[in-house]
Scaffold this active site. Structure first.
Site, PDB file in Angstrom:
ATOM      1  N   CYS A 121      40.251  38.848  38.923  1.00 38.94           N
ATOM      2  CA  CYS A 121      41.115  40.031  38.913  1.00 38.94           C
ATOM      3  C   CYS A 121      41.656  40.387  40.296  1.00 38.94           C
ATOM      4  O   CYS A 121      42.665  41.092  40.395  1.00 38.94           O
ATOM      5  CB  CYS A 121      40.358  41.223  38.336  1.00 38.94           C
ATOM      6  SG  CYS A 121      39.959  41.063  36.580  1.00 38.94           S
ATOM      7  N   ALA A 122      41.012  39.934  41.356  1.00 34.17           N
ATOM      8  CA  ALA A 122      41.499  40.204  42.713  1.00 34.17           C
ATOM      9  C   ALA A 122      42.616  39.258  43.124  1.00 34.17           C
ATOM     10  O   ALA A 122      43.220  39.426  44.193  1.00 34.17           O
ATOM     11  CB  ALA A 122      40.348  40.102  43.712  1.00 34.17           C
TER      12      ALA A 122
END
Length: 352
Positions: free
Chosen positions: A146-147
């Site tokens: 997700c980063a």
């Protein structure tokens, strides 16, 4: 060396793309009940997760009927290669059109993806369709989860900054739905089925004197002893989600300090910022961000809207939020942030 502000890398074009199949949350709940209800005794206790996510609709590279059939690593990979390449081309073409640059003017391509394995990598598969040059530099990046959208933007900006005037194309594409597993009777799998969708986002960056939001700094923070919070398990059928319920608590307790430490390296504090753009990992994560940064009502409405309309698409999601906010009232000193496996916070400071 400190660059003139005008020459900080700018976002010359930003675009997003979605796959063709809509997955209304009501249909996903029905699918999950059929898939897990009789075999997983905790399903009814977990069923409210679907209703409390704040998600109305997500999108997938495959129709919901596909998920009723048994899928193995080979069929999942085939769906990934087809779907991810199509999304890559659509997002990249949109970003190029908005930037005013042609594909053959791109010098470097950064590809961010953690939901499938492609060798040759996705930018090579998309190259002919986009019209990239034969000598384009390729930087495929895996494992950021997700980063990835924020870290990828930071990486692309550093590459653009290293050769002023060069043009870098960033594409973040994730096919999260292919990790929906009928065979995994775990809470993490249920939560992943309730949250994740597919999507892609792309940006063109260049360090020239043109118009666009400027990336002035970037950084990361990795917390110790957090490897089990988020990631993949791998078995013969494919990826299995590792997704801890402690993420909102970590945001409450740790996120503000990490952002403050990053800003301190620039002689800034969070109160200096004019705007925020966050990866909306889930409804509880958004609420934790509002509390920890003492944000007023409506400050993260774009995050809620993206989550409602698209679900959590992993890496591209933060760029969906950034695009929405840049089209609105985001201006001045801003921060774009996301959380991902590691467990890691990723930060980009923009002047919008």
């Amino acid at each position: 060396m400190t660059h003139d502000h005008r020459l900080h890398p700018r976002i010359a074009g930003l675009s997003t793309s979605l796959p063709p199949y809509a997955l209304p949350q009501t249909d996903v709940v029905a699918h999950a009940a059929e898939t897990f209800g009789r075999r997983f005794r905790d399903f009814e206790r977990l069923r409210p997760v679907f209703e409390n996510t704040g998600i109305d609709t997500r999108y997938s590279v495959r129709p919901i009927e596909w998920f009723h059939e048994a899928q193995d690593w080979k069929t999942r990979t085939g769906a990934f290669l087809e779907g991810a390449t199509d999304l890559f081309v659509a997002a990249a073409a949109g970003a190029l059109a908005r930037s005013g640059f042609r594909a053959d003017e791109i010098d470097t391509v950064v590809t961010v993806c953690s939901t499938g394995i492609a060798t040759p990598s996705l930018e090579a598969r998309a190259s002919a369709r986009l019209g990239l040059r034969a000598d384009v530099r390729r930087v495929p990046v895996f494992g950021l989860g997700c980063a990835g959208g924020v870290t990828g933007l930071a990486l692309a900006s550093r590459l653009a900054d290293s050769v002023p005037g060069s043009r870098v194309l960033l594409v973040a594409v994730e096919i999260c739905t292919l990790a929906f597993r009928a065979d995994e009777l775990t809470k993490s799998n249920i939560v992943a089925t309730a949250l994740f969708g597919d999507g892609a986002a792309a940006a063109v960056l260049t360090a020239d004197a043109g118009e666009g939001p400027r990336i002035v700094a970037s950084g990361e923070h990795m917390w110790p002893d957090t490897l089990g919070i988020m990631g993949w398990s791998v078995d013969p059928l494919g990826f299995g989600a590792i997704f801890s319920s402690s993420i909102p608590d970590l945001v409450d307790e740790k996120m503000y300090a990490a952002v403050a430490a990053f800003l301190k390296t620039r002689g800034e504090v969070p109160q200096d910022l004019d705007g925020f753009a966050f990866h909306p990992g889930g409804r509880k994560v958004i609420e934790a961000l509002e509390r920890s940064f003492a944000l007023g009502d409506g400050a993260l409405s774009a995050e809620r809207d993206i989550l409602r309309d698209h679900g959590n698409m992993s890496a591209p999601t933060a760029l969906f939020v950034l695009k929405r906010k840049l089209a609105g009232d985001l201006q001045g000193k801003c921060i774009l942030s996301a959380l991902g496996p590691g467990f890691t916070g990723s930060f980009v400071r923009l002047d919008a």
